[in-house]
Design a protein around this motif. Structure first.
Motif, PDB file in Angstrom:
ATOM      1  N   ASN A  21      -0.368  -5.637  -3.316  1.00  0.00           N
ATOM      2  CA  ASN A  21      -1.100  -5.250  -4.517  1.00  0.00           C
ATOM      3  C   ASN A  21      -2.591  -5.165  -4.218  1.00  0.00           C
ATOM      4  O   ASN A  21      -3.146  -6.019  -3.515  1.00  0.00           O
ATOM      5  N   GLU A  22      -3.242  -4.161  -4.794  1.00  0.00           N
ATOM      6  CA  GLU A  22      -4.696  -4.124  -4.723  1.00  0.00           C
ATOM      7  C   GLU A  22      -5.255  -5.345  -5.458  1.00  0.00           C
ATOM      8  O   GLU A  22      -4.627  -5.862  -6.397  1.00  0.00           O
ATOM      9  N   GLN A  25     -14.487  -3.791  -3.763  1.00  0.00           N
ATOM     10  CA  GLN A  25     -14.233  -3.656  -2.336  1.00  0.00           C
ATOM     11  C   GLN A  25     -15.000  -2.502  -1.705  1.00  0.00           C
ATOM     12  O   GLN A  25     -15.125  -1.417  -2.286  1.00  0.00           O
ATOM     13  N   HIS A  66      -3.687   1.447   1.002  1.00  0.00           N
ATOM     14  CA  HIS A  66      -3.733   2.245  -0.219  1.00  0.00           C
ATOM     15  C   HIS A  66      -4.960   3.149  -0.273  1.00  0.00           C
ATOM     16  O   HIS A  66      -5.972   2.908   0.395  1.00  0.00           O
ATOM     17  N   ARG A 109     -11.464  -3.308   2.847  1.00  0.00           N
ATOM     18  CA  ARG A 109     -10.056  -2.886   2.925  1.00  0.00           C
ATOM     19  C   ARG A 109      -9.527  -2.986   4.347  1.00  0.00           C
ATOM     20  O   ARG A 109      -8.366  -3.351   4.574  1.00  0.00           O
ATOM     21  N   GLU A 163      -8.876  -6.613   4.992  1.00  0.00           N
ATOM     22  CA  GLU A 163      -7.668  -6.997   4.264  1.00  0.00           C
ATOM     23  C   GLU A 163      -6.419  -6.603   5.056  1.00  0.00           C
ATOM     24  O   GLU A 163      -5.477  -7.394   5.209  1.00  0.00           O
ATOM     25  N   TRP A 223     -10.319  -4.622  -7.214  1.00  0.00           N
ATOM     26  CA  TRP A 223     -10.392  -3.585  -6.189  1.00  0.00           C
ATOM     27  C   TRP A 223     -11.698  -2.806  -6.256  1.00  0.00           C
ATOM     28  O   TRP A 223     -12.156  -2.251  -5.237  1.00  0.00           O
TER      29      TRP A 223
END
Length: 356
Positions: A111-112, A125, A80, A130, A133, A122
């Motif tokens: 989902n964030e 982060q 994202h 990210r 993740e 989020w």
């Protein structure tokens, strides 16, 4: 002041989101079961909500598989951009998932942190977070018998431009990358964004100059780690820059993709650029990608009539047309040719081998 999106979702999400809120529910009410509006909002996919526990974190994801077949399917992993985005991006991703499914690919998004039932926030982060993740999601996917762990690529938009190269630098198994409206250098992107939006909104030269002075003050404060209270006092009006958002900016304001972009050499890369992008300087991005990724593996797709989110400009500029398009023909939200070109890119990827 470093120009960034506020703690709300990015501009495309805010403007398009209103048109995408529960479109299927609206469609059912408007047309009844089996009607043409319902059909337009039905994608040929098999979606499955999953919880992915990896490396001490939990991701709430959605694999979207082609409607038919047992696999194993090659996979597109979504990264994202900015904002509190759910796995479907308020249904915005589904036409893309459908296009990829026509090429035989599954998609994986999540989902964030802090969105839906996903734990975390989020705004806490970094870009490294990210990337980690996404690496966790890829590791999970490689353990699924219905997914082909040897044929995984990345799709990312906006801020993902700072994450995609990092993932590929650490995972030599990444087969391709699709980068949609990515920036390269955070500071230059912020300056461009600020001035482009002010021009669009009819700001005077004096107003633009004052905004640049505030931005420089903000950057100086970022550089020395000034507290939020000093920032708010110095710029006068934070304009949505909450303490949490400022923390996010402080963590990520030095982001620059230049060092990691060469890691993409040797694999197919599709760079997607829009003609009416007020968020990203597409000329700079295009030049940087061509310089750092020389050769035929880089393909550049430019959509002159598209906005940052690859929505047609005429559609996005009209709230009524935007809402009606989202309801009656969601695939037509995107710029002409965009979905077909994404599908075609994956078709050609299948004829090419892994990077050396």
């Amino acid at each position: 002041m470093e120009r960034t999106r506020t703690a709300r979702a990015p501009r495309r999400s805010r403007r398009v989101r209103a048109a995408l809120v529960a479109p299927a529910a609206v469609a059912v009410a408007a047309a009844g079961p089996g009607g043409p509006v319902v059909w337009q909002n039905t994608c040929e996919l098999r979606e499955e909500p999953v919880v992915i526990p990896q490396a001490g974190r939990t991701l709430h994801g959605v694999p979207a598989l082609p409607a038919r077949g047992k696999g194993p399917f090659p996979l597109v992993v979504y990264v994202h951009g900015d904002g509190p985005v759910d796995a479907t991006h308020d249904t915005f991703h589904r036409p893309l998932w459908e296009a990829f499914a026509r090429s035989g690919y599954a998609s994986l998004s999540w989902n964030e942190p802090g969105v839906g039932e996903a734990p975390g926030d989020w705004l806490d982060q970094s870009m490294d977070d990210r990337a980690a993740e996404a690496a966790d999601a890829i590791a999970w996917a490689r353990g699924r018998p219905d997914l082909d762990g040897g044929r995984i690529g990345l799709w990312g938009a906006g801020q993902a431009g700072w994450v995609l190269p990092e993932i590929a630098a650490k995972d030599r198994g990444i087969r391709f990358v699709i980068a949609v409206s990515p920036a390269v250098n955070r500071h230059r992107q912020g300056r461009y964004d600020l001035l482009a939006e002010m021009r669009r909104d009819g700001a005077s030269d004096a107003e633009a100059a004052a905004a640049l002075r505030r931005r420089e003050t903000g950057l100086e404060l970022l550089g020395r780690g000034a507290p939020y209270e000093e920032y708010a006092h110095s710029v006068g009006d934070p304009k949505g820059m909450t303490a949490a958002r400022r923390r996010f900016v402080t963590e990520n304001h030095t982001a620059d993709a230049s060092a990691d972009l060469p890691a993409l050499r040797g694999i197919p890369v599709l760079l997607v650029l829009a003609g009416h992008d007020v968020n990203v300087d597409t000329a700079e991005t295009g030049a940087a990608y061509r310089r750092l990724l020389p050769g035929p593996a880089l393909r550049v797709a430019h959509y002159p009539d598209a906005t940052h989110g690859l929505v047609g400009r005429a559609v996005e500029d009209s709230p009524v047309r935007l809402a009606l398009t989202a309801l009656c023909a969601p695939r037509a939200l995107f710029a002409e040719g965009f979905l077909a070109d994404q599908e075609q890119f994956l078709t050609t990827v299948d004829t090419e081998g892994a990077r050396p």
